[in-house]
Design an enzyme around this catalytic site. Structure first.
Site, mmCIF file in Angstrom:
data_model
loop_
_atom_site.group_PDB
_atom_site.id
_atom_site.type_symbol
_atom_site.label_atom_id
_atom_site.label_comp_id
_atom_site.label_asym_id
_atom_site.label_seq_id
_atom_site.Cartn_x
_atom_site.Cartn_y
_atom_site.Cartn_z
ATOM 1 N N ASP A 142 -15.896 8.737 9.694
ATOM 2 C CA ASP A 142 -14.754 7.651 9.288
ATOM 3 C C ASP A 142 -13.553 8.745 9.508
ATOM 4 O OD1 ASP A 142 -14.577 4.649 7.822
ATOM 5 O OD2 ASP A 142 -12.680 6.001 7.826
ATOM 6 N N ARG A 158 0.835 -1.113 -0.171
ATOM 7 C CA ARG A 158 0.287 0.128 0.091
ATOM 8 C C ARG A 158 0.701 1.233 -0.072
ATOM 9 N NH1 ARG A 158 -5.104 -1.122 3.799
ATOM 10 N NH2 ARG A 158 -6.005 -3.041 2.586
HETATM 11 C C1 LIG Z 1 -13.747 -2.557 7.278
HETATM 12 S S1 LIG Z 1 -14.699 -0.981 7.272
HETATM 13 C C2 LIG Z 1 -16.028 -1.145 8.018
HETATM 14 C C3 LIG Z 1 -16.985 -0.380 7.124
HETATM 15 C C4 LIG Z 1 -18.685 -0.710 7.964
HETATM 16 N N1 LIG Z 1 -18.531 -0.293 9.300
HETATM 17 C C5 LIG Z 1 -18.929 -1.986 7.684
HETATM 18 O O1 LIG Z 1 -18.937 -2.551 8.760
HETATM 19 O O2 LIG Z 1 -19.225 -2.723 6.629
HETATM 20 C C6 LIG Z 1 -13.427 -0.148 8.788
HETATM 21 C C7 LIG Z 1 -13.580 1.461 8.550
HETATM 22 O O3 LIG Z 1 -12.988 1.911 9.798
HETATM 23 C C8 LIG Z 1 -12.290 3.022 9.768
HETATM 24 N N2 LIG Z 1 -11.297 3.473 10.528
HETATM 25 C C9 LIG Z 1 -10.232 2.651 11.126
HETATM 26 N N3 LIG Z 1 -9.676 3.091 12.375
HETATM 27 C C10 LIG Z 1 -10.354 4.237 12.495
HETATM 28 C C11 LIG Z 1 -10.230 5.169 13.703
HETATM 29 N N4 LIG Z 1 -9.233 5.427 14.377
HETATM 30 N N5 LIG Z 1 -11.237 6.199 13.557
HETATM 31 C C12 LIG Z 1 -12.201 6.263 12.498
HETATM 32 N N6 LIG Z 1 -12.416 5.333 11.689
HETATM 33 C C13 LIG Z 1 -11.674 4.173 11.510
HETATM 34 C C14 LIG Z 1 -11.506 2.768 8.292
HETATM 35 O O4 LIG Z 1 -11.093 3.851 7.595
HETATM 36 C C15 LIG Z 1 -12.611 1.663 7.495
HETATM 37 O O5 LIG Z 1 -13.476 2.693 6.788
#
Ligand SMILES: C[S@@+](CC[C@H](N)C(=O)[O-])C[C@H]1O[C@@H](n2cnc3c(N)ncnc32)[C@H](O)[C@@H]1O
Length: 288
Positions: free
Chosen positions: A159, A51
């Site tokens: 997010d 990445r």
């Molecule tokens: C795998 S996606 C899940 C999306 C949705 N909640 C679902 O279950 O389909 C995880 C998301 O968490 C966000 N994320 C990870 N660490 C984070 C943080 N410290 N604060 C806010 N968002 C975060 C990522 O950017 C990503 O978009």
């Protein structure tokens, strides 16, 4: 054994476009953990290389050492790109559909049937990625609550990743992302657009109006006042270690009253994380 591992690592490095030593991985891993809470295990070494190698190419840098120097001196601009590159954003409309069924049957229908209810509902999609989760929540609310104009419903979707958040806010999705949606939902909640690459679908103003998208890092103080009736924090903490999860849910639980609900992802749990919630369904928790 150790000499074999070192020999393999040296061979892998020779095949790589950019040298990526252990000190690079350890430094980036520590920085990512501190910035996002995401715990990059040893197994994520290749993922990190893949990445971030794209960032090095874009920035025309020659090595990971140069990239680390840039991160230290550019005042935060590349930090945001680093976070965007590292997050995993997999999502879908009505992912883990039993959660939306639960919301409809156990929360929305009883609320609608209560003649003395407040008609106020606050929902938070924490880690909303490209928005499908928040729009699925909005569709469920609109389908279930009769005469929505008499309700005060807000969905907050947040997010850390600024790229996905921008896409969430645009609310335009390629045809292949619409697979989980019935033809009824598709025609009720989306407008078809024809584009050169094929058809795409844009959310209607009716569902967009229920949602506020905001950038929020869950590692930072949570600025909302609460109380939040329902929180979807799904497939986010899977990347955090237990201490980070304890800290986060210690803050999240202060935004909810006894009886409010928290939904986690299919492989997540609050076991040994917090006792402020009790498990009442498949990854559904109630605030004690
Ligand atoms: C795998 S996606 C899940 C999306 C949705 N909640 C679902 O279950 O389909 C995880 C998301 O968490 C966000 N994320 C990870 N660490 C984070 C943080 N410290 N604060 C806010 N968002 C975060 C990522 O950017 C990503 O978009």
């Amino acid at each position: 054994m150790i000499s074999n591992l070192l020999r393999d690592a040296a061979a892998t490095n020779r095949l790589r476009e950019f040298a990526f030593g252990n000190e690079d991985f350890q430094a980036l891993r520590q920085l990512v953990k501190q910035l996002t809470g995401i715990n990059l295990t040893e197994q994520k070494r290749e993922l990190v290389y893949g990445r971030l190698a794209r960032r090095l190419r874009t920035l025309q840098l020659k090595s990971f050492a140069e990239y680390r120097e840039l991160l230290a001196r550019d005042g935060g601009r590349e930090i945001s790109e680093l976070c965007n590159a590292i997050t995993t954003n997999l999502t879908a409309f009505f992912r883990e559909p039993h959660h939306f069924d639960y919301l409809r049957e156990q929360v929305l229908l009883p609320l609608a049937a209560d003649p003395n209810g407040t008609r106020r509902l606050r929902i938070w999609s924490a880690g909303c990625s490209t928005g499908e989760e928040a729009y699925s929540l909005a569709m469920t609310v609109i389908e279930t609550l009769p005469d929505l104009r008499r309700w005060d419903v807000r969905i907050l979707a947040t997010d850390l990743d600024s790229d996905v958040l921008q896409r969430a806010q645009r609310g335009i999705y390629a045809a292949e992302r619409m697979r989980n949606l019935s033809p009824q939902r598709l025609s009720r909640f989306f407008l078809e657009r024809s584009e050169r690459a094929g058809p795409s679908y844009e959310v209607t103003p009716q569902i967009a109006a229920l949602i506020t998208f905001k950038q929020l890092n869950l590692m930072h103080p949570l600025p909302m006042r609460g109380p939040l009736d329902v929180i979807f924090c799904r497939n986010v903490v899977i990347y955090f270690d237990k201490d980070t999860q304890r800290d986060l849910f210690g803050r999240i639980c202060q935004l909810q009253r006894p009886g409010d609900l928290l939904f986690l992802g299919h492989s997540e749990s609050l076991f040994k994380v917090t006792e402020s919630y009790s498990l009442i369904g498949k990854t559904v928790y109630r605030r004690c």
